[in-house]
Design a protein around this motif. Structure first.
Motif, PDB file in Angstrom:
ATOM      1  N   PHE A  88     -10.421  -6.825   3.961  1.00 36.01           N
ATOM      2  CA  PHE A  88     -10.683  -5.400   4.264  1.00 36.01           C
ATOM      3  C   PHE A  88      -9.430  -4.785   4.891  1.00 36.01           C
ATOM      4  O   PHE A  88      -8.785  -5.395   5.745  1.00 36.01           O
ATOM      5  N   TYR A  89      -9.119  -3.532   4.436  1.00 32.23           N
ATOM      6  CA  TYR A  89      -7.940  -2.825   5.001  1.00 32.23           C
ATOM      7  C   TYR A  89      -8.322  -1.391   5.343  1.00 32.23           C
ATOM      8  O   TYR A  89      -9.097  -0.761   4.631  1.00 32.23           O
ATOM      9  N   ARG A  90      -7.716  -0.963   6.430  1.00 30.83           N
ATOM     10  CA  ARG A  90      -7.879   0.450   6.813  1.00 30.83           C
ATOM     11  C   ARG A  90      -6.542   1.156   6.496  1.00 30.83           C
ATOM     12  O   ARG A  90      -5.494   0.712   6.947  1.00 30.83           O
ATOM     13  N   ILE A  91      -6.635   2.212   5.666  1.00 30.57           N
ATOM     14  CA  ILE A  91      -5.410   2.926   5.273  1.00 30.57           C
ATOM     15  C   ILE A  91      -5.376   4.310   5.924  1.00 30.57           C
ATOM     16  O   ILE A  91      -6.326   5.094   5.786  1.00 30.57           O
ATOM     17  N   TYR A  92      -4.289   4.567   6.659  1.00 26.82           N
ATOM     18  CA  TYR A  92      -4.115   5.887   7.308  1.00 26.82           C
ATOM     19  C   TYR A  92      -3.181   6.763   6.456  1.00 26.82           C
ATOM     20  O   TYR A  92      -2.224   6.252   5.862  1.00 26.82           O
ATOM     21  N   LEU A  93      -3.497   8.019   6.415  1.00 25.47           N
ATOM     22  CA  LEU A  93      -2.701   8.952   5.589  1.00 25.47           C
ATOM     23  C   LEU A  93      -1.794   9.826   6.475  1.00 25.47           C
ATOM     24  O   LEU A  93      -2.049   9.973   7.665  1.00 25.47           O
ATOM     25  N   ASN A  94      -0.744  10.384   5.831  1.00 24.53           N
ATOM     26  CA  ASN A  94       0.193  11.221   6.621  1.00 24.53           C
ATOM     27  C   ASN A  94      -0.301  12.662   6.792  1.00 24.53           C
ATOM     28  O   ASN A  94       0.310  13.454   7.485  1.00 24.53           O
ATOM     29  N   ARG A  95      -1.375  13.038   6.125  1.00 20.08           N
ATOM     30  CA  ARG A  95      -1.989  14.360   6.345  1.00 20.08           C
ATOM     31  C   ARG A  95      -3.459  14.283   5.951  1.00 20.08           C
ATOM     32  O   ARG A  95      -3.864  13.332   5.253  1.00 20.08           O
ATOM     33  N   TYR A  96      -4.181  15.333   6.401  1.00 20.16           N
ATOM     34  CA  TYR A  96      -5.583  15.343   6.044  1.00 20.16           C
ATOM     35  C   TYR A  96      -5.723  15.803   4.595  1.00 20.16           C
ATOM     36  O   TYR A  96      -5.258  16.887   4.246  1.00 20.16           O
ATOM     37  N   PRO A  97      -6.352  14.923   3.749  1.00 24.21           N
ATOM     38  CA  PRO A  97      -6.370  15.263   2.319  1.00 24.21           C
ATOM     39  C   PRO A  97      -7.534  16.194   1.954  1.00 24.21           C
ATOM     40  O   PRO A  97      -8.542  16.246   2.639  1.00 24.21           O
ATOM     41  N   SER A  98      -7.339  16.892   0.840  1.00 19.49           N
ATOM     42  CA  SER A  98      -8.438  17.686   0.286  1.00 19.49           C
ATOM     43  C   SER A  98      -9.355  16.725  -0.477  1.00 19.49           C
ATOM     44  O   SER A  98      -8.937  15.598  -0.810  1.00 19.49           O
ATOM     45  N   PRO A  99     -10.585  17.143  -0.783  1.00 18.44           N
ATOM     46  CA  PRO A  99     -11.495  16.255  -1.527  1.00 18.44           C
ATOM     47  C   PRO A  99     -10.874  15.779  -2.854  1.00 18.44           C
ATOM     48  O   PRO A  99     -11.041  14.610  -3.248  1.00 18.44           O
ATOM     49  N   PHE A 142       0.838  -1.210   0.000  1.00 24.49           N
ATOM     50  CA  PHE A 142       0.000   0.000   0.000  1.00 24.49           C
ATOM     51  C   PHE A 142       0.870   1.256   0.000  1.00 24.49           C
ATOM     52  O   PHE A 142       0.617   2.208  -0.717  1.00 24.49           O
ATOM     53  N   LYS A 143       1.931   1.216   0.846  1.00 25.61           N
ATOM     54  CA  LYS A 143       2.798   2.410   0.972  1.00 25.61           C
ATOM     55  C   LYS A 143       3.431   2.770  -0.363  1.00 25.61           C
ATOM     56  O   LYS A 143       3.621   3.950  -0.672  1.00 25.61           O
ATOM     57  N   SER A 144       3.745   1.732  -1.152  1.00 24.73           N
ATOM     58  CA  SER A 144       4.402   2.004  -2.440  1.00 24.73           C
ATOM     59  C   SER A 144       3.423   2.588  -3.475  1.00 24.73           C
ATOM     60  O   SER A 144       3.835   3.144  -4.483  1.00 24.73           O
ATOM     61  N   MET A 145       2.101   2.485  -3.187  1.00 27.97           N
ATOM     62  CA  MET A 145       1.120   2.985  -4.152  1.00 27.97           C
ATOM     63  C   MET A 145       1.000   4.519  -4.134  1.00 27.97           C
ATOM     64  O   MET A 145       0.704   5.139  -5.139  1.00 27.97           O
ATOM     65  N   SER A 146       1.191   5.125  -2.959  1.00 20.67           N
ATOM     66  CA  SER A 146       1.085   6.607  -2.878  1.00 20.67           C
ATOM     67  C   SER A 146       1.924   7.122  -1.709  1.00 20.67           C
ATOM     68  O   SER A 146       1.975   6.483  -0.643  1.00 20.67           O
ATOM     69  N   SER A 147       2.515   8.290  -1.939  1.00 19.85           N
ATOM     70  CA  SER A 147       3.336   8.894  -0.869  1.00 19.85           C
ATOM     71  C   SER A 147       2.477   9.420   0.282  1.00 19.85           C
ATOM     72  O   SER A 147       2.968   9.694   1.371  1.00 19.85           O
ATOM     73  N   MET A 148       1.174   9.545   0.031  1.00 24.92           N
ATOM     74  CA  MET A 148       0.275  10.041   1.079  1.00 24.92           C
ATOM     75  C   MET A 148      -0.015   8.984   2.133  1.00 24.92           C
ATOM     76  O   MET A 148      -0.455   9.305   3.240  1.00 24.92           O
ATOM     77  N   ILE A 149       0.178   7.705   1.757  1.00 29.53           N
ATOM     78  CA  ILE A 149      -0.193   6.606   2.671  1.00 29.53           C
ATOM     79  C   ILE A 149       0.881   6.457   3.747  1.00 29.53           C
ATOM     80  O   ILE A 149       2.057   6.298   3.450  1.00 29.53           O
ATOM     81  N   GLU A 150       0.425   6.549   5.019  1.00 30.39           N
ATOM     82  CA  GLU A 150       1.370   6.455   6.134  1.00 30.39           C
ATOM     83  C   GLU A 150       1.499   5.002   6.593  1.00 30.39           C
ATOM     84  O   GLU A 150       2.591   4.488   6.760  1.00 30.39           O
ATOM     85  N   ARG A 151       0.369   4.355   6.771  1.00 29.82           N
ATOM     86  CA  ARG A 151       0.381   2.943   7.199  1.00 29.82           C
ATOM     87  C   ARG A 151      -0.973   2.315   6.856  1.00 29.82           C
ATOM     88  O   ARG A 151      -1.931   3.031   6.503  1.00 29.82           O
ATOM     89  N   SER A 152      -0.986   0.997   6.957  1.00 26.27           N
ATOM     90  CA  SER A 152      -2.257   0.294   6.697  1.00 26.27           C
ATOM     91  C   SER A 152      -2.395  -0.847   7.697  1.00 26.27           C
ATOM     92  O   SER A 152      -1.383  -1.329   8.240  1.00 26.27           O
ATOM     93  N   GLU A 153      -3.641  -1.227   7.943  1.00 21.33           N
ATOM     94  CA  GLU A 153      -3.851  -2.388   8.840  1.00 21.33           C
ATOM     95  C   GLU A 153      -5.071  -3.178   8.344  1.00 21.33           C
ATOM     96  O   GLU A 153      -6.039  -2.581   7.849  1.00 21.33           O
ATOM     97  N   PRO A 154      -4.989  -4.498   8.423  1.00 22.95           N
ATOM     98  CA  PRO A 154      -6.142  -5.300   7.969  1.00 22.95           C
ATOM     99  C   PRO A 154      -7.292  -5.198   8.972  1.00 22.95           C
ATOM    100  O   PRO A 154      -7.065  -5.048  10.175  1.00 22.95           O
ATOM    101  N   ILE A 155      -8.511  -5.257   8.459  1.00 19.46           N
ATOM    102  CA  ILE A 155      -9.690  -5.263   9.350  1.00 19.46           C
ATOM    103  C   ILE A 155     -10.129  -6.726   9.488  1.00 19.46           C
ATOM    104  O   ILE A 155     -10.378  -7.418   8.488  1.00 19.46           O
ATOM    105  N   SER A 156     -10.197  -7.137  10.742  1.00 19.79           N
ATOM    106  CA  SER A 156     -10.539  -8.542  10.984  1.00 19.79           C
ATOM    107  C   SER A 156     -12.011  -8.804  10.643  1.00 19.79           C
ATOM    108  O   SER A 156     -12.891  -8.016  10.985  1.00 19.79           O
TER     109      SER A 156
END
Lengths: 223, 270
Positions: free
Chosen positions: B98-109, B57-71
């Motif tokens: 299912f995955y939850r992806i967290y970003l390194n900043r709050y994105p614009s729409p 996931f991290k390699s897909m976009s520089s905005m992605i900080e981390r990801s975690e699977p949803i059980s």
């Protein structure tokens, strides 16, 4: 003898078509004592103003202390004024400053240290007999005393030229005699050139002097 | 008394400029703090038909900080009573990841849309959910508020600068006699105008001290901070060292620059 002031075909005016001094040519020797007289409104104060750059020549040439006064730059004018002492009829003392600081003004402007200027001011206030008034403000003094302060200020920086515009015009006999003796002393002892604009030349003066009279815009030397 | 009145006029004018700048800074800080909170709370949900490791996931976009699977275990447990074990096993096999992806900043729409498109380019990803709508409205309102405060600050600074200029012209007029006497003895412009610069500097320092005290009290007693905490924003409205230094710089800059202006460009009537 060196000339402190040289005027050639000098014309002065406040307005475009109103000439006050017309094509005057004269010179003032260094170390001389000069009176300029004339009726009220004849232009004697205007002529004096042109010597310290408050009014520019309309035509002709004017040189003061070797500085050409035609289209003079501000920095040159400031430099020249730092070598001239001026005494006005209305004293022109800074009323928010003490007597001591007023006398110190030319020394502050010339960048003297406080030690040097302090000693010089004490000496001058002694000469004008106001040493005991040093801490007072101008408005606390009489007119005669204020003019003596103005005189001390004019002498503070050992100028090459003293310009005095009716210096005793409003003064009592005692203050007038102090002013004349100070001007005499500056001229005889320090060899300072003194130019005085006045209505009456004092009889008690003990120095040789030149006398110019202004009449209808013309300057004539009186023998 | 007259002199004191003149001082107060300049001090109030400078204080107004400093206060408007400080309010803008405080609003900016509040919005930055809110952005951080939004960023921490915000995540993108990705549904895929294959398992991903976080680095993919991290390699897909520089905005992605981390990801975690949803059980999915909790959902399946709820279905235990309603479905047979065989069907449950079948469902477990066919259920997407299912995955939850967290970003390194709050994105614009726009950034959310771009990120969604980017993730959906991967054939294994079936669906991406941005959930941006709810946060976005409040965030946009805050940005609008920030812009309004900015416009007001600029307008106040401009109008107040003109008032300060007028005040200094008055000072120049009051000291004109002294300045002209000094000029007769050859004082350069800076020496003649020293009294104006001294007044400007002293008033700038006084205005800064008053501002610092006012904002220190607001910050210390915390009426605003309590209200902000109630909406989940924790922010320092007044940083004593940085803000007081910046305010002093602004006050000195404005007063000295305007004094320079009246000294260099004196009134035609003077």
């Amino acid at each position: 003898m060196d000339k402190v002031i040289i005027a050639q075909n000098l014309s002065l005016s406040y307005k475009e078509f109103e000439t006050i001094i017309s094509k005057a040519s004269f010179s003032i020797d260094a170390g001389s004592f000069v009176f300029i007289t004339g009726a009220s409104g004849s232009g004697k104060s205007t002529l004096l103003k042109s010597f310290y750059g408050a009014i520019e020549p309309k035509q002709g040439q004017l040189s003061v202390g070797g500085v050409n006064m035609n289209r003079i730059s501000t920095s040159k004018l400031n430099f020249l004024r730092r070598h001239i002492g001026i005494v006005f009829q209305d004293y022109k003392l800074i009323k928010e400053w003490t007597i001591e600081k007023n006398v110190m003004l030319p020394l502050i402007i010339s960048g003297y240290t406080s030690d040097v200027s302090g000693t010089q001011v004490q000496k001058l206030l002694g000469h004008v007999k106001l040493i005991h008034q040093a801490g007072k403000y101008p408005l606390e003094l009489s007119g005669g005393e204020q003019q003596r302060v103005a005189m001390a200020r004019a002498l503070a920086h050992n100028p090459i030229l003293i310009l005095a515009d009716e210096p005793t015009g409003n003064l009592d006999e005692y203050s007038s005699s102090v002013i004349w003796s100070l001007l005499e002393g500056a001229n005889t002892q320090l060899k300072t050139t003194v130019v005085v604009v006045t209505h009456h030349i004092p009889e008690e003066l003990n120095v040789p002097y030149k006398h110019y009279h202004i009449d209808a815009g013309n300057i004539n030397e009186i023998a | 008394m007259k002199s004191l009145k003149n001082h107060i006029s300049l001090i109030i004018a400078l204080f107004t400029v400093l206060a408007s700048v400080q309010i803008y800074v405080a609003v900016d800080r509040t919005i930055a703090a809110y952005e951080t909170r939004l960023k921490d709370d915000y995540s993108v949900i990705v549904v895929s038909n294959k398992a991903f490791v976080p680095s993919e996931f991290k390699s897909m976009s520089s905005m992605i900080e981390r990801s975690e699977p949803i059980s999915t275990a909790q959902v399946l447990d709820r279905l235990k009573g309603e479905m047979s074990q065989k069907n449950l096993d079948l469902l477990r096999l066919t259920l997407p990841k299912f995955y939850r992806i967290y970003l390194n900043r709050y994105p614009s729409p726009k950034e959310i849309n771009n990120l969604q498109r980017l993730l959906q380019r991967n054939p294994a990803i079936e669906r991406v959910e941005g959930f941006a709508q709810t946060h976005d409205t409040i965030y946009k309102l805050m940005l609008l508020f920030k812009n309004v405060v900015q416009v007001f600050s600029i307008a106040i600074a401009a109008v107040t600068s003109l008032l300060i200029l007028k005040e200094m012209r008055l000072w120049q007029f009051q000291h004109a006699e002294r300045m002209s006497i000094m000029a007769l003895f050859g004082a350069p412009v800076w020496l003649r105008s020293a009294v104006l610069f001294r007044l400007a500097i002293v008033d700038a320092i006084i205005a800064t001290i008053i501002l610092c005290l006012a904002f220190y009290v607001i910050d210390y007693y915390g009426f605003l901070i309590t209200q902000l905490k109630a909406v989940g924003i924790s922010v320092q409205l007044f940083n004593f060292v940085n803000d007081s230094l910046r305010s002093l710089g602004i006050a000195l800059g404005i007063s000295v620059a305007l004094t320079f202006m009246i000294v260099i460009f004196p009134n035609e009537e003077d």
